[in-house]
Design a protein around this motif. Structure first.
Motif, PDB file in Angstrom:
ATOM      1  N   GLY A 591       0.805  -1.217   0.000  1.00 55.46           N
ATOM      2  CA  GLY A 591       0.000   0.000   0.000  1.00 55.46           C
ATOM      3  C   GLY A 591       0.835   1.263   0.000  1.00 55.46           C
ATOM      4  O   GLY A 591       0.350   2.330  -0.347  1.00 55.46           O
ATOM      5  N   ASP A 592       2.088   1.161   0.435  1.00 52.50           N
ATOM      6  CA  ASP A 592       2.968   2.327   0.449  1.00 52.50           C
ATOM      7  C   ASP A 592       4.310   1.919  -0.149  1.00 52.50           C
ATOM      8  O   ASP A 592       5.362   2.037   0.464  1.00 52.50           O
ATOM      9  CB  ASP A 592       3.144   2.839   1.881  1.00 52.50           C
ATOM     10  N   TRP A 593       4.237   1.428  -1.362  1.00 51.45           N
ATOM     11  CA  TRP A 593       5.389   0.814  -2.017  1.00 51.45           C
ATOM     12  C   TRP A 593       6.560   1.774  -2.176  1.00 51.45           C
ATOM     13  O   TRP A 593       7.713   1.389  -2.090  1.00 51.45           O
ATOM     14  CB  TRP A 593       4.943   0.297  -3.388  1.00 51.45           C
ATOM     15  N   LYS A 594       6.257   3.051  -2.407  1.00 53.22           N
ATOM     16  CA  LYS A 594       7.319   4.009  -2.682  1.00 53.22           C
ATOM     17  C   LYS A 594       8.069   4.437  -1.432  1.00 53.22           C
ATOM     18  O   LYS A 594       9.070   5.132  -1.533  1.00 53.22           O
ATOM     19  CB  LYS A 594       6.739   5.244  -3.378  1.00 53.22           C
ATOM     20  N   ASP A 595       7.584   4.056  -0.262  1.00 56.05           N
ATOM     21  CA  ASP A 595       8.273   4.455   0.952  1.00 56.05           C
ATOM     22  C   ASP A 595       9.614   3.747   1.089  1.00 56.05           C
ATOM     23  O   ASP A 595      10.537   4.274   1.702  1.00 56.05           O
ATOM     24  CB  ASP A 595       7.393   4.152   2.166  1.00 56.05           C
ATOM     25  N   TYR A 596       9.739   2.550   0.531  1.00 57.45           N
ATOM     26  CA  TYR A 596      11.000   1.802   0.628  1.00 57.45           C
ATOM     27  C   TYR A 596      11.909   2.240  -0.519  1.00 57.45           C
ATOM     28  O   TYR A 596      11.568   2.065  -1.691  1.00 57.45           O
ATOM     29  CB  TYR A 596      10.723   0.308   0.554  1.00 57.45           C
ATOM     30  N   PRO A 597      13.094   2.809  -0.207  1.00 57.15           N
ATOM     31  CA  PRO A 597      13.901   3.461  -1.246  1.00 57.15           C
ATOM     32  C   PRO A 597      14.394   2.541  -2.357  1.00 57.15           C
ATOM     33  O   PRO A 597      14.361   2.903  -3.522  1.00 57.15           O
ATOM     34  CB  PRO A 597      15.090   4.039  -0.458  1.00 57.15           C
ATOM     35  N   TYR A 598      14.874   1.337  -2.004  1.00 60.96           N
ATOM     36  CA  TYR A 598      15.452   0.457  -3.034  1.00 60.96           C
ATOM     37  C   TYR A 598      15.327  -0.995  -2.602  1.00 60.96           C
ATOM     38  O   TYR A 598      15.710  -1.356  -1.485  1.00 60.96           O
ATOM     39  CB  TYR A 598      16.923   0.798  -3.273  1.00 60.96           C
ATOM     40  N   ARG A 599      14.789  -1.817  -3.496  1.00 61.65           N
ATOM     41  CA  ARG A 599      14.687  -3.256  -3.260  1.00 61.65           C
ATOM     42  C   ARG A 599      15.695  -3.962  -4.157  1.00 61.65           C
ATOM     43  O   ARG A 599      15.534  -3.989  -5.373  1.00 61.65           O
ATOM     44  CB  ARG A 599      13.259  -3.738  -3.553  1.00 61.65           C
ATOM     45  N   SER A 600      16.725  -4.515  -3.557  1.00 62.57           N
ATOM     46  CA  SER A 600      17.758  -5.188  -4.339  1.00 62.57           C
ATOM     47  C   SER A 600      17.216  -6.498  -4.890  1.00 62.57           C
ATOM     48  O   SER A 600      16.199  -7.018  -4.437  1.00 62.57           O
ATOM     49  CB  SER A 600      19.000  -5.432  -3.476  1.00 62.57           C
ATOM     50  N   HIS A 601      17.912  -7.032  -5.866  1.00 60.50           N
ATOM     51  CA  HIS A 601      17.416  -8.170  -6.635  1.00 60.50           C
ATOM     52  C   HIS A 601      17.755  -9.501  -5.969  1.00 60.50           C
ATOM     53  O   HIS A 601      18.841  -9.690  -5.427  1.00 60.50           O
ATOM     54  CB  HIS A 601      18.005  -8.141  -8.048  1.00 60.50           C
ATOM     55  N   GLY A 602      16.792 -10.432  -6.044  1.00 64.24           N
ATOM     56  CA  GLY A 602      17.045 -11.811  -5.662  1.00 64.24           C
ATOM     57  C   GLY A 602      17.370 -12.050  -4.215  1.00 64.24           C
ATOM     58  O   GLY A 602      18.069 -13.017  -3.884  1.00 64.24           O
ATOM     59  N   GLN A 603      16.890 -11.187  -3.329  1.00 62.95           N
ATOM     60  CA  GLN A 603      17.205 -11.354  -1.917  1.00 62.95           C
ATOM     61  C   GLN A 603      16.253 -12.358  -1.261  1.00 62.95           C
ATOM     62  O   GLN A 603      15.115 -12.501  -1.674  1.00 62.95           O
ATOM     63  CB  GLN A 603      17.124  -9.993  -1.196  1.00 62.95           C
ATOM     64  N   PRO A 604      16.713 -13.080  -0.247  1.00 52.85           N
ATOM     65  CA  PRO A 604      18.039 -12.976   0.381  1.00 52.85           C
ATOM     66  C   PRO A 604      19.080 -13.906  -0.232  1.00 52.85           C
ATOM     67  O   PRO A 604      20.193 -14.016   0.295  1.00 52.85           O
ATOM     68  CB  PRO A 604      17.751 -13.384   1.824  1.00 52.85           C
ATOM     69  N   PHE A 605      18.743 -14.574  -1.356  1.00 51.57           N
ATOM     70  CA  PHE A 605      19.669 -15.558  -1.947  1.00 51.57           C
ATOM     71  C   PHE A 605      20.959 -14.891  -2.430  1.00 51.57           C
ATOM     72  O   PHE A 605      22.052 -15.448  -2.281  1.00 51.57           O
ATOM     73  CB  PHE A 605      18.970 -16.293  -3.082  1.00 51.57           C
ATOM     74  N   VAL A 606      20.837 -13.692  -2.992  1.00 48.45           N
ATOM     75  CA  VAL A 606      22.027 -12.972  -3.461  1.00 48.45           C
ATOM     76  C   VAL A 606      22.955 -12.675  -2.289  1.00 48.45           C
ATOM     77  O   VAL A 606      24.185 -12.792  -2.389  1.00 48.45           O
ATOM     78  CB  VAL A 606      21.617 -11.684  -4.195  1.00 48.45           C
ATOM     79  N   ALA A 607      22.371 -12.282  -1.160  1.00 49.79           N
ATOM     80  CA  ALA A 607      23.184 -11.979   0.018  1.00 49.79           C
ATOM     81  C   ALA A 607      23.914 -13.224   0.528  1.00 49.79           C
ATOM     82  O   ALA A 607      25.093 -13.158   0.906  1.00 49.79           O
ATOM     83  CB  ALA A 607      22.310 -11.391   1.119  1.00 49.79           C
ATOM     84  N   TYR A 608      23.212 -14.362   0.555  1.00 49.97           N
ATOM     85  CA  TYR A 608      23.851 -15.605   0.993  1.00 49.97           C
ATOM     86  C   TYR A 608      24.988 -15.999   0.039  1.00 49.97           C
ATOM     87  O   TYR A 608      26.076 -16.415   0.482  1.00 49.97           O
ATOM     88  CB  TYR A 608      22.827 -16.731   1.076  1.00 49.97           C
ATOM     89  N   LEU A 609      24.744 -15.902  -1.259  1.00 47.83           N
ATOM     90  CA  LEU A 609      25.786 -16.226  -2.232  1.00 47.83           C
ATOM     91  C   LEU A 609      26.979 -15.288  -2.103  1.00 47.83           C
ATOM     92  O   LEU A 609      28.140 -15.711  -2.220  1.00 47.83           O
ATOM     93  CB  LEU A 609      25.210 -16.166  -3.650  1.00 47.83           C
ATOM     94  N   ALA A 610      26.706 -13.997  -1.883  1.00 50.21           N
ATOM     95  CA  ALA A 610      27.798 -13.035  -1.719  1.00 50.21           C
ATOM     96  C   ALA A 610      28.614 -13.344  -0.470  1.00 50.21           C
ATOM     97  O   ALA A 610      29.850 -13.271  -0.484  1.00 50.21           O
ATOM     98  CB  ALA A 610      27.228 -11.617  -1.645  1.00 50.21           C
ATOM     99  N   LEU A 611      27.937 -13.710   0.620  1.00 48.20           N
ATOM    100  CA  LEU A 611      28.645 -14.056   1.849  1.00 48.20           C
ATOM    101  C   LEU A 611      29.527 -15.282   1.643  1.00 48.20           C
ATOM    102  O   LEU A 611      30.705 -15.288   2.044  1.00 48.20           O
ATOM    103  CB  LEU A 611      27.636 -14.306   2.969  1.00 48.20           C
TER     104      LEU A 611
END
Length: 686
Positions: A591-611
């Motif tokens: 309902g307030d989609w624009k309040d969140y500044p940036y949604r990174s791609h493929g999370q949280p799998f990208v974060a796990y792979l990066a770690l």
């Protein structure tokens, strides 16, 4: 507090994105200071959790058991000197599925001490060029030839691509947090708030060390580049007086300018650096084209005939050589994350009035979310641009020179060399270089082309050193700017707090000067005769220089871990965060989609792979040099800073008497307060 403020203006220090104080709202009813009820958490009855409203009725509304007050406790007034105070009332109502009605909240905005503030003057172009100057350093020009000799043409391409993808994945995590909280010492803050407080401090120290020691290492690199010309080589007066002493002074002076002036200097340097890289790439294509025309061969030539050829002395097989190449390629990507260090000086967007907004903007996108637009482009795309530049340049180098060329740099700790290289090295003893680009220019026969390329490299090293000093100073400032060093505090805390102050230009001069002199003495050690990798001093200098890339890997891994815990935290408490309308952390609030500044791609799998990728490079790829036999130099280069980092973490735990546990993110009340505290840090930094 006056009851009438018509015609008064919001002070300059008041952030554009903060709610307009009541005194400045045309439709607000003036309220006397003594009419504002006080929230006292110590006298509140059990079960009463909401703050009193600004109406005459101040009876708190009941709060369901287990749910924290929507506004949390009113923030305590800072101990630092405050030059102005404003009171604003924010009404939040969330009725429907939750069934809760939230009363108004008293927010007291306190201006921080002026000598602990920086100016937010950097525009998007400044941030981009600062990151460019730090990332496009000597890593490509020096490490490209070493990777080619070690692992062959295919290893050059794969090493830069794989590490580039890893850097992109890490930046996805950092960018999402950075767009919400562009605060001083962001790298340290994220880890402290979502993983472990002492670990966050250790990360901040490691990050400062990386760029402070890299500043000294690049000065030493400049001296090595100047040795290309026989008239300067081994000239101690030039090395000691100009390169090691005068040049650092000039760089310190450049960093002493106000941030707006410094930003435009970085734009100028960055533009020249990009232009030089393009010229080098075009020249390499022309050189290859001439070689093809003269020999009537194909563009790949004989150099890619055996794409997996490798240095058999350094590695037992090509897989091991590739692992070592990944370790070397990491050095080239150091700097992609420094947008997190410079974001604290990013310019806030202009305040948007109701008349300036369109219907879709009202109550949809607050001014504070717009700060993401200033840092987002650089944070997302600099790793992509660096990967393209490194991969294309590395591929061009592999087409213009054979990996078996004896002029290419070899691993310093290996003494075994092929006999046919001895004669070749003697023939080029008058001029020495570790850059494959300069070697190709020499072999092309074009007059003065090698000299021009070497000038480009010197410029690259110096501008990168200039930016590294900037990053080190802002990192140290971020670590110490929120410390209270008044009377009664321990002497160590007072010293650290002293570095967290700025001068009249709002430049953290104390932190900058200390960052410059901390390792300034290291290059002077090279003035001693007989310095080499087999001597104690030579080994110390090389290990210190190599520790920078490993230090960044530690920081990258910790940022990924911080994002993973943040992601699961906001997912676990998403209902409470949405019900209480906590700004900028409602990732799933459609309902307030624009309040969140940036949604990174493929999370949280990208974060796990990066770690996993950071840990793999840190422990597996960096240790590949030891698979063929133990060598002291690569062992210390790869693991000394890791041991020091974990040792520092343990010491901080013992010194602070802290628990051996991660930050508790299980309680909604603690999480809500944590997010509001982070918003307050961002507010104070403005």
């Amino acid at each position: 507090m006056s009851t009438s403020h018509e015609g008064s203006e919001v002070p300059d220090w008041f952030p554009d994105w903060a709610p307009t104080p009541l005194a400045h709202r045309q439709d607000a009813t003036a309220t006397q200071a003594h009419d504002i009820p006080r929230w006292n958490p110590f006298t509140a009855q059990a079960g009463a959790g909401l703050r009193p409203t600004l109406s005459q009725e101040t009876t708190p509304q009941p709060t369901p058991t287990g749910l924290a007050p929507p506004g949390g406790l009113a923030p305590a007034i800072s101990q630092t000197e405050a030059s102005a105070r404003r009171v604003s009332a924010v009404t939040a109502e969330a009725e429907g599925e939750t069934g809760y009605t939230y009363a108004e909240e008293i927010r007291i905005v306190v201006q921080p001490s002026q000598d602990r503030l920086v100016k937010r003057k950097l525009r998007g172009i400044h941030l981009f060029m600062i990151t460019i100057n730090a990332t496009l350093g000597t890593g490509l020009y020096w490490r490209g030839g070493q990777i080619l000799e070690l692992g062959g043409p295919l290893a050059v391409l794969l090493a830069f691509l794989i590490v580039g993808i890893l850097a992109w994945a890490v930046m996805q995590c950092i960018t999402e947090l950075l767009c919400i909280w562009p605060v001083p010492g962001a790298m340290s803050v994220y880890v402290s708030e979502f993983v472990d407080t002492e670990l966050g401090i250790a990360v901040g120290v490691a990050y400062w060390f990386t760029y402070s020691v890299s500043f000294a290492a690049l000065i030493a690199t400049t001296a090595a580049l100047l040795d290309f010309w026989p008239g300067i080589k081994d000239n101690r007066a030039i090395d000691g007086g100009i390169t090691y002493f005068l040049i650092p002074l000039v760089l310190v002076g450049t960093n002493a300018f106000g941030i707006q002036t410094y930003g435009w200097i970085e734009v100028f340097f960055g533009s020249l650096k990009i232009t030089m890289l393009i010229i080098i790439m075009i020249t390499l294509i022309v050189i290859k084209g001439k070689a093809v025309n003269s020999s009537r061969g194909d563009m790949t030539g004989e150099y890619w005939g055996d794409a997996t050829a490798f240095d058999t002395v350094a590695a037992k097989d090509w897989g091991t050589a590739l692992m070592m190449c990944l370790s070397f390629a990491t050095f080239a990507y150091v700097g992609v994350e420094i947008i997190a260090a410079s974001a604290l000086e990013a310019k806030w967007p202009k305040r948007r009035t109701a008349e300036d907004r369109v219907d879709s903007d009202i109550s949809r996108r607050s001014n504070d979310t717009l700060i993401g637009s200033s840092v987002k482009f650089s944070a997302i795309y600099i790793s992509v641009l660096a990967t393209i530049a490194y991969s294309v340049s590395g591929a061009l180098v592999s087409l213009d020179i054979s990996r078996a060329d004896c002029q290419l740099p070899r691993l310093s700790w290996l003494t075994e060399e092929a006999d046919n290289c001895s004669v070749a090295q003697d023939q080029h003893s008058e001029t020495s270089t570790a850059s494959a680009f300069v070697i190709i220019a020499q072999q092309s026969g074009t007059p003065h082309l090698a000299d021009i390329f070497n000038v480009f490299l010197i410029f690259t090293a110096l501008t990168c050193a200039n930016t590294n000093l900037y990053v080190a100073s802002r990192t140290l400032f971020g670590l110490t700017s929120r410390l209270e060093g008044g009377k009664g505090q321990p002497w160590l805390l007072r010293i650290l707090a002293w570095f967290g102050r700025t001068n009249h230009r709002k430049v953290p001069m104390r932190a900058m000067v200390f960052s410059a002199i901390a390792f300034w003495w290291v290059p002077f050690l090279q003035l001693k005769e007989g310095i080499g990798p087999d001597t104690a001093i030579g080994m110390f200098i090389e290990v210190l220089a190599e520790m920078g890339s490993v230090g960044v890997l530690i920081v990258w891994a910790c940022q990924c871990l911080a994002f993973i815990r943040y992601y699961h935290c906001i997912y676990r408490h998403r209902v409470v965060l949405e019900a209480q309308r906590i700004a900028q952390v409602r990732r799933w609030d459609k309902g307030d989609w624009k309040d969140y500044p940036y949604r990174s791609h493929g999370q949280p799998f990208v974060a796990y792979l990066a770690l996993v990728g950071c840990v793999a490079v840190m422990f597996v790829a960096n240790g590949a040099a030891l698979w063929s036999g133990f060598h002291v130099l690569p062992f210390l280069s790869s693991y000394l800073i890791v041991m020091v980092f974990f040792g520092l973490w343990v010491l901080l735990k013992l010194f602070r008497g802290a628990k051996w546990s991660l930050v508790d993110l299980s309680k909604p009340s603690h999480v809500v307060k944590k997010f509001k505290d982070l918003h307050d840090i961002r507010l104070g930094a403005s």
